[in-house]
Scaffold this active site. Structure first.
Site, PDB file in Angstrom:
ATOM      1  N   ASN A 177       2.761   4.840   1.996  1.00  0.00           N
ATOM      2  CA  ASN A 177       2.181   4.113   0.870  1.00  0.00           C
ATOM      3  C   ASN A 177       1.170   3.093   1.386  1.00  0.00           C
ATOM      4  OD1 ASN A 177       2.322   3.606  -2.063  1.00  0.00           O
ATOM      5  ND2 ASN A 177       3.093   1.605  -1.466  1.00  0.00           N
TER       6      ASN A 177
ATOM      7  N   ILE B 229      -5.458   6.449  -5.938  1.00  0.00           N
ATOM      8  CA  ILE B 229      -4.062   6.787  -5.637  1.00  0.00           C
ATOM      9  C   ILE B 229      -3.323   5.463  -5.788  1.00  0.00           C
ATOM     10  CG2 ILE B 229      -2.405   7.556  -3.910  1.00  0.00           C
ATOM     11  CD1 ILE B 229      -4.547   9.400  -2.774  1.00  0.00           C
ATOM     12  N   PRO B 230      -2.568   5.314  -6.880  1.00  0.00           N
ATOM     13  CA  PRO B 230      -2.078   3.993  -7.294  1.00  0.00           C
ATOM     14  C   PRO B 230      -0.864   3.465  -6.530  1.00  0.00           C
ATOM     15  CG  PRO B 230      -1.326   5.649  -8.830  1.00  0.00           C
ATOM     16  CD  PRO B 230      -2.204   6.360  -7.835  1.00  0.00           C
ATOM     17  N   CYS B 231      -1.055   3.160  -5.257  1.00  0.00           N
ATOM     18  CA  CYS B 231       0.039   2.600  -4.465  1.00  0.00           C
ATOM     19  C   CYS B 231       0.444   1.209  -4.971  1.00  0.00           C
ATOM     20  CB  CYS B 231      -0.339   2.562  -2.987  1.00  0.00           C
ATOM     21  SG  CYS B 231      -1.802   1.589  -2.607  1.00  0.00           S
ATOM     22  N   HIS B 232      -0.430   0.567  -5.730  1.00  0.00           N
ATOM     23  CA  HIS B 232      -0.097  -0.743  -6.286  1.00  0.00           C
ATOM     24  C   HIS B 232       1.034  -0.665  -7.309  1.00  0.00           C
ATOM     25  CE1 HIS B 232      -3.170   0.939  -8.996  1.00  0.00           C
ATOM     26  NE2 HIS B 232      -2.559   0.261  -9.957  1.00  0.00           N
TER      27      HIS B 232
END
Length: 157
Positions: free
Chosen positions: A110, A119-122
């Protein structure tokens, strides 16, 4: 490899990609950079990111070409399944990927996400709801989660 810079509310974003797709988006601290002309292969990415930050886009439709290990790519694909406005814990993500014991490896993958926001790692948080770790800084993670929150707190005063 083509490069473009766009302004976002969180700083200048550097986009990298070619005919194979978008390979990296990073947010830069410091001085503002810009392009006089956007490379054609990055125009759509710049447009969609701008729409996202304006609150007009919740999903991305881009050809992606992130570079990483097979495991990292598996984690990054799972991240893309977390809906806009939702979060998931690292533990839940590990379970979804089929191995609860891989939580540290999942967290490491991540953290190596090369495609900021797209790519929504948040959207991955601690099991207790805390905003743990974020390569772009916790202030940016909080901003992104607040931006995506479907229920905005109204001020009484």
């Amino acid at each position: 490899m083509e490069i473009a810079f766009i302004h976002t509310p969180l700083g200048t974003a550097k986009l990298e990609g070619d005919q194979q797709g978008l390979s990296a988006i990073t947010v830069l601290d410091g001085k503002e950079l810009h392009n006089d002309v956007l490379p054609e292969v990055l125009e759509d990415a710049a447009y969609q990111l701008t729409e996202y930050f304006e609150g007009k886009r919740k999903t991305f439709s881009l050809e992606l070409n992130p570079q990483g290990t097979d495991f990292q790519k598996k984690v990054w694909e799972a991240l893309q399944e977390i809906p806009y406005g939702k979060t998931m814990s690292y533990m839940e993500l590990s379970k979804k990927l089929g191995d609860v014991k891989a939580i540290r490896a999942v967290a490491a993958a991540n953290g190596r996400n090369p495609l900021w926001v797209v790519i929504p790692c948040h959207r991955v948080i601690g099991s207790d709801g805390s905003l743990t770790g974020y390569a772009g800084g916790l202030h940016r993670k909080k901003w992104l989660l607040d931006h995506e929150n479907p229920v905005k707190q109204q001020s009484l005063f």
